[in-house]
Design an enzyme around this catalytic site. Structure first.
Site, PDB file in Angstrom:
ATOM      1  N   HIS A   7    -128.563   1.351  32.537  1.00  0.00           N
ATOM      2  CA  HIS A   7    -127.365   1.962  31.944  1.00  0.00           C
ATOM      3  C   HIS A   7    -127.364   1.566  30.471  1.00  0.00           C
ATOM      4  O   HIS A   7    -126.707   0.607  30.062  1.00  0.00           O
ATOM      5  CB  HIS A   7    -126.111   1.453  32.652  1.00  0.00           C
ATOM      6  CG  HIS A   7    -124.852   2.142  32.217  1.00  0.00           C
ATOM      7  ND1 HIS A   7    -123.627   1.532  32.195  1.00  0.00           N
ATOM      8  CD2 HIS A   7    -124.625   3.406  31.781  1.00  0.00           C
ATOM      9  CE1 HIS A   7    -122.708   2.379  31.779  1.00  0.00           C
ATOM     10  NE2 HIS A   7    -123.287   3.529  31.510  1.00  0.00           N
ATOM     11  N   SER A  66    -118.670   0.896  29.902  1.00  0.00           N
ATOM     12  CA  SER A  66    -118.015   2.053  29.314  1.00  0.00           C
ATOM     13  C   SER A  66    -117.163   1.649  28.101  1.00  0.00           C
ATOM     14  O   SER A  66    -116.395   0.690  28.162  1.00  0.00           O
ATOM     15  CB  SER A  66    -117.128   2.694  30.383  1.00  0.00           C
ATOM     16  OG  SER A  66    -116.649   3.913  29.915  1.00  0.00           O
ATOM     17  N   LYS A  76    -122.429   2.319  23.435  1.00  0.00           N
ATOM     18  CA  LYS A  76    -123.795   2.822  23.675  1.00  0.00           C
ATOM     19  C   LYS A  76    -124.028   4.141  22.942  1.00  0.00           C
ATOM     20  O   LYS A  76    -125.004   4.303  22.210  1.00  0.00           O
ATOM     21  CB  LYS A  76    -124.051   3.021  25.177  1.00  0.00           C
ATOM     22  CG  LYS A  76    -124.107   1.741  25.976  1.00  0.00           C
ATOM     23  CD  LYS A  76    -124.459   1.990  27.427  1.00  0.00           C
ATOM     24  CE  LYS A  76    -123.469   2.879  28.155  1.00  0.00           C
ATOM     25  NZ  LYS A  76    -122.104   2.323  28.192  1.00  0.00           N
ATOM     26  N   THR A  77    -123.113   5.085  23.170  1.00  0.00           N
ATOM     27  CA  THR A  77    -123.286   6.407  22.557  1.00  0.00           C
ATOM     28  C   THR A  77    -123.111   6.319  21.043  1.00  0.00           C
ATOM     29  O   THR A  77    -123.923   6.844  20.279  1.00  0.00           O
ATOM     30  CB  THR A  77    -122.277   7.404  23.154  1.00  0.00           C
ATOM     31  OG1 THR A  77    -122.510   7.477  24.561  1.00  0.00           O
ATOM     32  CG2 THR A  77    -122.446   8.790  22.549  1.00  0.00           C
ATOM     33  N   ASP A 103    -127.221   7.080  27.364  1.00  0.00           N
ATOM     34  CA  ASP A 103    -126.552   6.461  28.523  1.00  0.00           C
ATOM     35  C   ASP A 103    -127.447   6.039  29.699  1.00  0.00           C
ATOM     36  O   ASP A 103    -127.133   5.070  30.367  1.00  0.00           O
ATOM     37  CB  ASP A 103    -125.474   7.419  29.040  1.00  0.00           C
ATOM     38  CG  ASP A 103    -124.441   6.746  29.920  1.00  0.00           C
ATOM     39  OD1 ASP A 103    -123.790   5.794  29.459  1.00  0.00           O
ATOM     40  OD2 ASP A 103    -124.297   7.156  31.088  1.00  0.00           O
ATOM     41  N   ARG A 137    -113.621  13.404  26.364  1.00  0.00           N
ATOM     42  CA  ARG A 137    -115.081  13.349  26.294  1.00  0.00           C
ATOM     43  C   ARG A 137    -115.682  14.649  25.788  1.00  0.00           C
ATOM     44  O   ARG A 137    -115.125  15.724  25.999  1.00  0.00           O
ATOM     45  CB  ARG A 137    -115.651  13.122  27.694  1.00  0.00           C
ATOM     46  CG  ARG A 137    -115.339  11.768  28.285  1.00  0.00           C
ATOM     47  CD  ARG A 137    -116.463  10.815  28.030  1.00  0.00           C
ATOM     48  NE  ARG A 137    -116.173   9.493  28.574  1.00  0.00           N
ATOM     49  CZ  ARG A 137    -117.063   8.500  28.562  1.00  0.00           C
ATOM     50  NH1 ARG A 137    -118.264   8.687  28.059  1.00  0.00           N
ATOM     51  NH2 ARG A 137    -116.741   7.321  29.046  1.00  0.00           N
ATOM     52  N   ARG A 144    -113.839   8.414  36.541  1.00  0.00           N
ATOM     53  CA  ARG A 144    -114.481   8.276  37.842  1.00  0.00           C
ATOM     54  C   ARG A 144    -113.579   7.523  38.815  1.00  0.00           C
ATOM     55  O   ARG A 144    -112.671   6.804  38.413  1.00  0.00           O
ATOM     56  CB  ARG A 144    -115.814   7.535  37.706  1.00  0.00           C
ATOM     57  CG  ARG A 144    -116.942   8.439  37.221  1.00  0.00           C
ATOM     58  CD  ARG A 144    -118.248   7.704  37.075  1.00  0.00           C
ATOM     59  NE  ARG A 144    -118.171   6.716  36.024  1.00  0.00           N
ATOM     60  CZ  ARG A 144    -118.057   5.403  36.221  1.00  0.00           C
ATOM     61  NH1 ARG A 144    -118.021   4.923  37.454  1.00  0.00           N
ATOM     62  NH2 ARG A 144    -117.994   4.576  35.208  1.00  0.00           N
ATOM     63  N   LYS A 198    -122.969  10.533  36.978  1.00  0.00           N
ATOM     64  CA  LYS A 198    -123.171   9.161  37.396  1.00  0.00           C
ATOM     65  C   LYS A 198    -123.642   9.081  38.849  1.00  0.00           C
ATOM     66  O   LYS A 198    -124.301   8.115  39.237  1.00  0.00           O
ATOM     67  CB  LYS A 198    -121.904   8.347  37.165  1.00  0.00           C
ATOM     68  CG  LYS A 198    -121.753   7.891  35.686  1.00  0.00           C
ATOM     69  CD  LYS A 198    -122.962   7.119  35.252  1.00  0.00           C
ATOM     70  CE  LYS A 198    -122.868   6.268  34.001  1.00  0.00           C
ATOM     71  NZ  LYS A 198    -122.310   6.749  32.798  1.00  0.00           N
TER      72      LYS A 198
END
Ligand SMILES: Nc1ncnc2c1ncn2[C@@H]1O[C@H](COP(=O)(O)OP(=O)(O)OP(=O)(O)O)[C@@H](O)[C@H]1O
Ligand SMILES: O=C([O-])CC(=O)C(=O)O
Ligand SMILES: [Ca+2]
Ligand SMILES: [Mn+2]
Length: 735
Positions: free
Chosen positions: A417, A435, A439-440, A454, A519, A253, A398
């Protein structure tokens, strides 16, 4: 199962021998027949059409499935006249297979086992292959606005709605649109105009109004694969069936290029100024960029349109439309947003929010406010987002998250988030973190139901996932450590910026040649224990993840409510820019609410909501360091994922609630003395450092960074409660 092929083999030879082939009688040659030799046989076989077809099918079977022939022989012994030969197993050593010559053969290749295809032409045959699919077929008894419309009327409605979306604001009328792939429709399409209030009956004022734009509307993954592979350079199918794509020059991003329209309303509502992710732009500049994007999209032969939903909570579902130029973008959003059913799509109506993704086209740097060729522009008043100059698909995901961070708090719903999963007993855990903190990885847990990885909402009813898919980091991905994510990378999954073997198409997940931020975007149901619908009860545990590359935060600490708020507002992590040359020092990142890049309101607004909800529902906060142990980056090493998983297990099971605790210096964190499956000596970081002095210095250094960062928040009240505000201020490092 395999043995069913044997009679076919039999017939092939009956066929070939019937035509006096120069082949060893009753045997398959030791190497698989090439396509060319197969073709030969068809010609020799051609008595009439039906026989050609029959023989073609059979010969193909033989030449394309040598392995299966082999397995048939291995598994079936002599049955059907097949005997395994020696050297079975290798490509050069296919077993010799004995077949029996057909008795009473007339010299004609007959195949009576299947009826001939009932068509006259090749085109007719091809038309049989595809049957009309559900979304374009009217359903019986459908209720709703479009219920009484014919299919044609409904398509017209859809096109008019899309035409209105794509209308130039200066020319007023929307573009002429036609459904479907231009490659499949050579004839001149029928004109569909924008809805009446947009349509000014006029002559063709410019060349752009004379051309058609084809709309590829909510295509399926298979159709999008074909579009991508045919028209988008860098699109390939990998060995596991995923679609490998390149996102272009941008592989992450671009937060510095994010602009938000500041108008009378957002002026007061949003967070502006120091630390805020919302870089302002005015309405007029937004319209300039919007026009640029719309003109670009209309100049194309075709655009992709996705109509989808956000938020699994049915009462707070948002309808989104994404207009884009690439099949990659369309498939990405197909995976990441919630996919409407055929019926929901028919009744879709007008979207609540629209993205114009013209990412291949730059913004005009002479335009006011532009500081690069990239601009991601959000206009909350118009409910629109424009993307110019970046093809990184995460901007869409996002960007919409930002919109939810605005819309949901207005309804007293907290947007987060975070990842989220649920145990067999219905205990829900939230995983916050910046990031790359896990989390994932950690919400994807074989022993628990995945609600989402997410983006979530926490309302009075409980939690709901905003999205319909997951977006996992793939760097260093391994089947052993992350089997569920590994297995989700299959047909339908978008694999961004990975490197693969040209021939075998095996992906090398260690390869960072394109980027470290490789990703995979896949629909959430690709995770076997995903909970559909993706909603759950109120959370029991709130886990804050930090990847501390300084190596001084403990692997796990139990937090008081005030400490949870302190760390939530701080939003700390310290990743190492591994690819940047010369960067050896970890760099601390503080991102309020573990997602400052996406929040729209002041962080204390979200924090106050979180505190209220955690208190009301009795949730416990935890801080988990998924980063370094045994020293800082360079000296120590990253916490073993297996240990982190054990720690998380102990949080879920309740084991850690009743453990013995001691308090650390500086940060004042409560750390357990024992966790099942984790070596006790790593639980207090000081034990893992050989240089104790260096440990103390690093600990103080990090404490100082926390203090510095928190300064901007000291004058903010959190919620209506002064007491909580004071407690939070006291919950930081003390030295
Ligand atoms: N101890 C650990 N705990 C968690 N993740 C670890 C650990 N050690 C290594 N990793 C790796 O760190 C990465 C964590 O990435 P993950 O995709 O889970 O991040 P994320 O928090 O979901 O970020 P984003 O918001 O960018 O999607 C994975 O590649 C994972 O394999
Ligand atoms: O948005 C992205 O590109 C990746 C992501 O999940 C994050 O940064 O939190
Ligand atoms: Ca993630
Ligand atoms: Mn994220």
């Amino acid at each position: 199962m395999y043995s069913t092929r044997i009679p076919q083999l039999d017939k092939i030879d009956a066929c070939t021998t019937g035509h006096h082939h120069e082949r060893p009688k009753s045997t398959l040659s030791s190497s698989p027949p090439s396509r060319i030799s197969s073709f030969h046989q068809i010609h020799l076989c051609s008595f009439d059409d039906r026989i050609i077809r029959a023989c073609f099918f059979l010969v193909i079977n033989r030449s394309f499935f040598p392995e299966e022939i082999e397995m048939a022989s291995n598994g079936n012994g002599n049955a059907g006249g097949v005997t395994p030969g020696k050297g079975s197993g290798g490509r050069n050593g296919l077993p010799k297979i004995q077949t029996q010559k057909r008795q009473g053969g007339s010299g004609v290749c007959h195949d009576d086992s299947s009826a001939p295809v009932n068509v006259q032409t090749i085109d007719e045959l091809h038309s049989l292959q595809r049957k009309k699919s559900a979304p374009t077929t009217p359903l019986d008894g459908v209720q709703g606005v479009f219920a009484n419309f014919t299919e044609e009327e409904r398509h017209k409605q859809q096109l008019q709605s899309i035409s209105a979306s794509l209308a130039s604001l200066t020319r007023e009328t929307g573009p002429k649109l036609v459904r479907g792939d231009p490659a499949r429709r050579p004839e001149t399409p029928r004109v569909v105009h924008a809805p009446d209030h947009y349509f000014t009956p006029s002559f063709a004022a410019s060349d752009s109004s004379l051309k058609f734009t084809h709309v590829l509307y909510n295509l399926s993954p298979a159709e999008l694969y074909e579009q991508a592979i045919k028209y988008e350079k860098g699109s390939f199918i990998t060995s596991s069936g995923a679609l490998a794509t390149l996102s272009g020059a941008k592989t992450g991003r671009a937060p510095k290029d994010k602009r938000v329209v500041r108008d009378d309303v957002t002026e007061d509502e949003l967070w502006w100024g120091k630390g805020s992710p919302n870089i302002e732009m005015d309405e007029n500049t937004f319209l300039v960029n919007r026009e640029r994007a719309v003109d670009y999209l209309n100049s194309l032969e075709k655009v992709f349109v996705n109509d989808q939903f956000l938020n699994w909570d049915p009462e707070n579902r948002i309808k989104v439309r994404i207009v884009s130029a690439r099949a990659y973008h369309s498939l990405f959003m197909h995976n990441m947003c919630i996919r409407p059913s055929a019926e929901e799509l028919e009744n879709f109506g007008t979207p609540d929010f629209t993205i114009y993704n013209a990412g291949q086209f730059p913004c005009n740097r002479y335009t006011h406010y532009m500081t690069s060729s990239t601009s991601i522009d959000l206009n909350l008043g118009r409910r629109e987002m424009v993307i110019l100059g970046t093809q990184y698909a995460g901007e869409m995901k996002k960007g919409l998250f930002g919109v939810m961070h605005y819309l949901m708090p207005k309804r007293q719903i907290l947007s987060l988030h975070s990842g989220c999963n649920m145990g067999k007993d219905g205990d829900v855990a939230l995983f916050f973190g910046l990031s790359g903190t896990g989390k994932t990885t950690l919400s994807t847990d074989h022993n628990r139901y995945l609600i989402g990885d997410d983006e979530h909402c926490w309302s009075d009813k409980g939690v709901s996932n905003i999205e319909g898919g997951c977006y996992a980091k793939c760097i260093d991905l391994s089947r052993e450590k992350e089997p569920d994510i590994w297995n989700a990378i299959k047909f339908g999954t978008v694999l961004e910026n990975v490197v693969f073997d040209e021939h075998t198409r095996e992906v090398d997940y260690l390869d960072k040649s394109v980027t470290e931020n490789t990703r995979a975007a896949y629909p959430i149901e690709y995770i076997p224990n995903a909970k559909i619908p993706c909603v759950g009860p109120h959370p029991k545990n709130v886990i804050l993840l930090a990847c501390d590359a300084f190596g001084v935060l403990p692997p796990v600490s139990k937090l008081s409510l005030a400490q949870t708020m302190y760390h939530f507002i701080s939003g700390y992590t310290a990743l190492v820019a591994g690819t940047e040359e010369g960067v050896k020092e970890p760099r601390a990142t503080f991102s309020a609410c573990f997602g400052a890049a996406f929040i729209m309101l002041h962080p204390t607004k979200y924090a106050a909501m979180l505190a209220t909800k955690m208190e009301k529902h009795g949730a416990t906060g935890w801080l988990v360091n998924t980063g370094w142990s045994g020293g800082s980056y360079g000296a120590g090493s990253r916490m073993k994922l297996a240990y982190t998983r054990k720690i998380i297990d102990a949080i879920h099971s309740g084991e850690l609630l009743t453990a013995n605790y001691k308090k650390t210096e500086v940060f004042g964190l409560e750390i357990p003395t024992e966790v099942e499956g984790v070596p006790s000596e790593i639980l207090d970081p000081v034990n893992t450092w050989s240089d104790k002095k260096a440990h103390k210095e690093t600990l103080l250094k990090l404490g100082g960074l926390f203090k510095n960062n928190f300064e901007v928040f000291v004058n903010h009240k959190i919620g209506k409660d002064d007491k909580l505000t004071q407690e939070i201020l006291a919950a930081g490092p003390n030295f």
